[in-house]
Write an enzyme that holds these catalytic residues in place. Structure first.
Site, PDB file in Angstrom:
ATOM      1  N   SER A 165      35.301  40.076  48.222  1.00 11.65           N
ATOM      2  CA  SER A 165      36.314  41.128  48.134  1.00 11.65           C
ATOM      3  C   SER A 165      35.706  42.422  47.631  1.00 11.65           C
ATOM      4  O   SER A 165      34.852  42.417  46.733  1.00 11.65           O
ATOM      5  CB  SER A 165      37.444  40.714  47.186  1.00 11.65           C
ATOM      6  OG  SER A 165      38.376  41.768  47.025  1.00 11.65           O
TER       7      SER A 165
ATOM      8  N   TYR B 101      41.777  37.600  40.313  1.00 10.01           N
ATOM      9  CA  TYR B 101      41.216  37.541  41.664  1.00 10.01           C
ATOM     10  C   TYR B 101      39.824  38.178  41.702  1.00 10.01           C
ATOM     11  O   TYR B 101      38.891  37.630  42.289  1.00 10.01           O
ATOM     12  CB  TYR B 101      42.158  38.256  42.626  1.00 10.01           C
ATOM     13  CG  TYR B 101      41.682  38.305  44.059  1.00 10.01           C
ATOM     14  CD1 TYR B 101      41.747  37.173  44.860  1.00 10.01           C
ATOM     15  CD2 TYR B 101      41.185  39.487  44.613  1.00 10.01           C
ATOM     16  CE1 TYR B 101      41.327  37.210  46.187  1.00 10.01           C
ATOM     17  CE2 TYR B 101      40.774  39.530  45.940  1.00 10.01           C
ATOM     18  CZ  TYR B 101      40.838  38.397  46.715  1.00 10.01           C
ATOM     19  OH  TYR B 101      40.416  38.433  48.015  1.00 10.01           O
TER      20      TYR B 101
END
Length: 254
Positions: free
Chosen positions: A140, A154
Site C-alpha cells: 500500500s 492497516y
C-alpha cells in the site's frame, strides 16, 4: 529502466503459449478481480484462492490453513505454478485509540501472516523443484514515506509486508523474484467506504471524493486495472526483484 531482453521475450512467449500459471488471492472483486482478468487475457491459467471460490475456498486470515490452501491450489495446476500474487487483505477504519486487540489480530493475521505463509509454501515449492518463480505482493502507498491520512493499523500491516520484499528477494534470488506493488486510493470498494464515512460525519460525498483525488499529482483515483497493469509489467521485466512500485498517481510525493 531496461529489462533483460531475452528473459522478457521468453516470458512473453510463454504467456502467448498459455503455459504460465498464476495463483491469485482475494480476487472476487476490485484489484484482485482486475489482476485475474488481466492475467487471463495475457494467456495465464489463473487459480483463485479466496473465502468463497470455484477454485480454492480458504480464509487466509486463518493463517494456519495456508499450507492446505496452497496444496489445493497446486492440485489445480498440473503444469506447476509460475506466479503468486498476494492480494487478499483487509483494513479497519477509525481512530487508532479505538483499536482493540482483536482488531490488531485480525488485520495482521490476514495481511501479514496469511500472506507470508502462502509465500513460504511457494518458495518451498520453487526451490525444491529448482523452478523459477515470482511473488508479487500487494502492499500500500499508505506504508510509503510521505503518506497522509492513512489508517494506522492497516499502514502497520502493509509496512510489515514491504519490509520483507528486499530480504526475500536477496535470499531466494536468482531462482525466485519477489516484488511489491503499493497502490494508492483505488476506485473500488474504497470508494463506497469513503461515501459511507462521509455520510456518517455529514460531509458531502462528492466533495470527499474530489478531496481524495486532489491528494495525488494526477488529481484522480487509481483504477484497479492499472494495478493489474503493474503486475504484468513486473512479470515481463525479468530484471526487477526486491522492488516496491508506487502506483498512487503521485500521492506520496507531497
Amino acid at each position: 529502466m531496461l529489462c533483460d531482453e531475452d528473459e522478457g521475450h521468453d516470458v512473453e512467449r510463454r504467456e502467448n503459449s498459455g503455459t504460465r500459471t498464476a495463483i491469485v488471492t482475494g480476487c472476487s472483486r476490485g484489484i484482485g478481480a482486475a489482476i485475474g482478468s488481466r492475467l487471463r487475457h495475457a494467456g495465464y491459467e489463473v487459480v483463485e484462492i479466496q473465502r468463497t471460490s470455484a477454485h480454492v475456498s480458504a480464509d487466509l486470515g486463518q493463517w494456519r490453513s495456508a499450507p492446505d490452501a496452497w496444496a489445493r491450489a497446486m492440485a489445480l495446476a498440473p503444469r506447476g505454478v509460475d506466479l503468486l500474487v498476494l492480494n487478499a487483505g483487509a483494513s479497519r477504519d477509525g481512530a487508532f485509540v479505538m483499536v482493540e486487540p482483536d482488531d490488531l489480530t485480525r488485520c495482521f493475521d490476514l495481511n501479514v501472516f496469511g500472506a507470508l505463509l502462502l509465500a513460504r509454501e511457494a518458495l518451498r515449492y520453487w526451490t525444491a523443484a529448482r523452478r523459477s518463480g515470482h511473488v508479487v505482493m500487494i502492499g500500500s502507498q499508505a506504508a510509503l514515506p510521505g503518506t497522509r491520512d492513512a489508517d494506522v493499523l492497516y499502514t502497520a500491516s502493509k509496512g510489515a509486508i514491504h519490509a520483507t520484499v528486499g530480504p526475500l528477494a536477496r535470499e531466494y534470488g536468482p531462482l525466485v523474484r519477489v516484488n511489491c506493488i503499493a497502490p494508492g486510493d483505488v476506485a473500488t470498494e474504497t470508494e463506497r467506504a469513503l461515501v459511507a464515512r462521509g455520510r456518517r460525519v455529514e460531509v458531502d460525498a462528492e466533495a470527499a471524493w474530489h478531496e481524495v483525488a486532489a491528494r495525488s499529482a494526477l488529481g484522480r483515483w487509481v483504477r484497479a486495472d492499472e494495478i493489474a497493469d503493474a503486475v504484468l509489467f513486473l512479470e515481463r521485466c525479468a530484471a526487477m526483484t526486491g522492488a516496491i512500485i508506487n502506483v498512487s498517481g503521485g500521492t506520496s510525493i507531497y
